[in-house]
Enzyme design. Structure first.
Site, PDB file in Angstrom:
ATOM      1  N   ASP A 192       0.865  -1.171   0.000  1.00  0.00           N
ATOM      2  CA  ASP A 192       0.000   0.000   0.000  1.00  0.00           C
ATOM      3  C   ASP A 192       0.913   1.237   0.000  1.00  0.00           C
ATOM      4  OD1 ASP A 192      -2.308   1.570   0.285  1.00  0.00           O
ATOM      5  OD2 ASP A 192      -2.031   1.642   2.452  1.00  0.00           O
TER       6      ASP A 192
ATOM      7  N   ASP B 149      -1.458  -0.871   6.065  1.00  0.00           N
ATOM      8  CA  ASP B 149      -1.559  -0.244   7.384  1.00  0.00           C
ATOM      9  C   ASP B 149      -2.532  -0.967   8.302  1.00  0.00           C
ATOM     10  OD1 ASP B 149      -4.025   0.480   6.425  1.00  0.00           O
ATOM     11  OD2 ASP B 149      -3.556   2.594   6.198  1.00  0.00           O
TER      12      ASP B 149
END
Length: 654
Positions: free
Chosen positions: A355, A547
């Site tokens: 990400d 995350d």
């Protein structure tokens, strides 16, 4: 408790004691005194001294040391180390477990006494006991390395109740209560800082020794140490839900999640031992039918050598010890594996998907560039701040956080133009601050090269004249470039970035830090589809690094899910397979290195044990090795394997 029984039970030497692995953390004794250690070693020391004296007396042909005196002497030497093993073997048989290493040692040593090889019978047990003692010490060290994490668990909280701060157990503190933490004390629960600022040491949680400065309203985590002044926090979680409690639970559970190699070795030991016993019986009896000058004592002696060298403890202790070492080493580097199985899986990763926001970038908007035109930088930012004070937009927060010599301009008649920006009167002038569409709607021209900036840009106009712009960007983490380089060096062939941010920004960041391919403008389900497509490719093992909040589905789908900044994210702790507590993407490469080093050492131990034991078994069966060689080969292989596994606890990766 005597030495051999204690160490054998604690170190999972075979099927009869493998069940004690679940107490790996609970029964560690980091503060064992010298007297306790001496008491543990005393039986083996006593037997060794008697054995050494007996061998000297045999060598010098001392007249009184013969017949029954010799038998009694070696019998007394045998009992301190042999009796516990005989007892353990008997207990295992009573419990329905017949084929254990205790049975192997018992048959081998009693057989040696029966055929008159008293020194060798004692030596087998003495060196077996010494080996078990060393194994026990190695296991304690591995336990204590992991148990050191448990020391961060706070024991007391000073809670404001009825006007006074009273000490209570952290488990009894409710959400929303005020807790005081003195200098040098551990923060007992997760919460938000009520004091103006605090300096905390999170080394026990993240492995990072550098103190962190926390401001009022920011999060603090249980287990951190308060460094400078008395602070107060408002609790946001109960203790059982705090980050430290859940992390400690992870560490404990990780030792119970076995790798495929561990499970195979345990199953192998259950099959291997009865086969060895049957082969030893065959070595004793079958030559009767094929050898013309068959001597029972000679072939029984060879079978006893076969039993001694076939003891599987080198495998059964060094392999779990290797995984414990890998898990403990990873924890010291701020990396939590949820089990030994993921130490194996991470070594097979050849594709890493990352990400962007919160993974390679800090996830916090920041003013990165200020470009004034015919106006000073401080004046430009001051006009913008005057407007943005009236807004709660994330971009407004980033601008307000920017350091400047504030002229303290006041804005009036501020209005928000949906999707475009802000308009207002500042210092008697009409000010616009927003995107390019806002200025174009007022027919204010902007240089074409500025219009094509990919980052978020705040354009500013005063009295219908363009006077400059601010670039707002998500700042790269300090180790982002290093992380990509290290992941590539670790053997990963492809790195891909998937982001919900605009494709232009995603591509720019990916190119800047050296990522192979990138896609932006993706929803969480789009990321999931991309990872599933990758997994369908032959021989592709995918790790996803995110995350842990909006990436939960992808973390769960990938072969190994890495969650960044696990201290602050419940979803990360629940979903990911590996948690990077330090929030550093470079730790992904460290995790792969630890996994590969662990696997390398495990297979070194397996190869060492099989090669040496197989060779000495063959030599002993044809009469070219005595029981002395068997004893030294068995104990030596076990100790070498253990020392090799212990190396994992000392390795460092920078």
């Amino acid at each position: 408790m005597n030495s051999v029984n204690h160490t054998t039970t604690s170190c999972c030497s075979h099927t009869g004691c493998c069940e004690t692995e679940n107490s790996f953390i609970d029964d560690a004794h980091p503060n064992e005194s010298f007297a306790e250690k001496f008491k543990t070693y005393l039986p083996a020391l006593f037997s060794f001294i008697l054995l050494a004296i007996g061998i000297i007396l045999d060598f010098t042909n001392t007249s009184f040391f013969s017949n029954w005196v010799r038998i009694v002497w070696y019998g007394i030497a045998y009992l301190p180390v042999g009796l516990p093993v005989l007892k353990q073997g008997f207990e295992s048989i009573k419990n329905g477990v017949f084929f254990t290493e205790f049975l192997l040692m018992s048959i081998a040593t009693l057989g040696a006494f029966i055929i008159g090889e008293y020194p060798e019978g004692v030596a087998v047990m003495v060196f077996y006991a010494v080996g078990e003692l060393f194994q026990g010490e190695a296991v304690k060290k591995a336990r204590n390395n992991i148990k050191a994490l448990l020391a961060v668990q706070p024991n007391e909280a000073l809670v404001l109740r009825k006007g006074d701060f009273v000490p209570v157990s952290p488990e009894t503190v409710a959400i929303g209560e005020t807790v005081q933490v003195r200098v040098g004390e551990k923060i007992p629960l997760d919460g938000k800082l009520l004091s103006s600022k605090a300096s905390v040491n999170t080394a026990a949680l993240t492995g990072e020794s550098k103190p962190n400065t926390i401001r009022k309203g920011q999060d603090v985590y249980a287990g951190s140490i308060n460094l400078e002044s008395v602070i107060e926090i408002e609790t946001t979680k109960e203790f059982k839900d705090s980050s430290i409690a859940r992390i400690l639970n992870l560490v404990q559970n990780a030792t119970e999640r076995k790798s495929k190699t561990e499970l195979f070795i345990r199953k192998f030991a259950r099959i291997y031992t009865p086969i060895v016993v049957m082969l030893a019986i065959g070595v004793t009896l079958l030559p009767y039918f094929f050898v013309s000058n068959y001597v029972f004592e000679q072939w029984l002696y060879r079978a006893l050598i076969f039993l001694v060298i076939s003891c599987p403890c080198a495998l059964v202790i060094s392999i779990p010890l290797g995984y414990f070492g890998g898990l403990g080493n990873a924890s010291r580097h701020g990396i939590l594996f949820k089990g030994a199985s993921f130490l194996d899986t991470v070594t097979k990763i050849n594709t890493v998907v990352m990400d962007k926001t919160g993974t390679v970038t800090k996830g916090v908007f920041k003013v990165t560039e200020i470009h004034p035109i015919k106006i000073s930088e401080n004046e430009l930012i001051s006009y913008v701040i005057a407007l943005e004070k009236q807004s709660t937009h994330p971009i407004a927060k980033a601008i307000l956080a920017h350091k400047t010599d504030d002229f303290k301009y006041m804005a009036t008649d501020v209005s928000e133009i949906s999707g475009k920006g802000l308009s207002g009167i500042v210092n008697g002038k009409q000010v616009l601050a927003g995107n390019i569409s806002l200025l174009k709607s007022k027919n204010i021209s902007v240089p074409s090269e500025i219009e094509n900036i990919t980052e978020t840009t705040v354009f500013v106009a005063i009295d219908e004249k363009f006077v400059g712009y601010l670039i707002i960007a998500d700042e790269l983490k300090t180790d982002a470039v290093e992380a990509i380089n290290q992941i590539k060096k670790s053997g990963v062939s492809k790195i891909i970035m998937l982001s919900g941010d605009t494709d232009a920004i995603t591509q720019k960041i990916a190119n800047h830090i050296g990522i192979d391919a990138a896609k932006g403008d993706l929803l969480p389900e789009d990321k999931l589809n991309e990872v599933e497509k990758l997994k369908q490719q032959p021989n592709t093992k995918v790790a996803f690094v995110g995350d842990g909040i909006n990436d939960a589905p992808v973390l769960a789908t990938s072969d190994v899910g890495f969650a960044m900044g696990g201290l602050g994210s419940d979803v990360a702790i629940e979903t990911a397979d590996v948690i990077i507590q330090t929030d550093q993407p470079s730790k992904v490469a460290t995790a792969i290195q630890i996994g590969r080093s662990t696997r390398k050492i495990i297979w070194q131990n397996i190869a060492l044990a099989f090669v040496v034991k197989g060779l000495v078994m063959a030599l002993g069966t044809v009469g070219l090795a005595t029981m002395w060689e068997a004893v030294f080969a068995d104990v030596g292989v076990a100790l070498l394997a253990i020392l090799n596994a212990v190396r994992l606890q000392k390795m460092n990766w920078n």
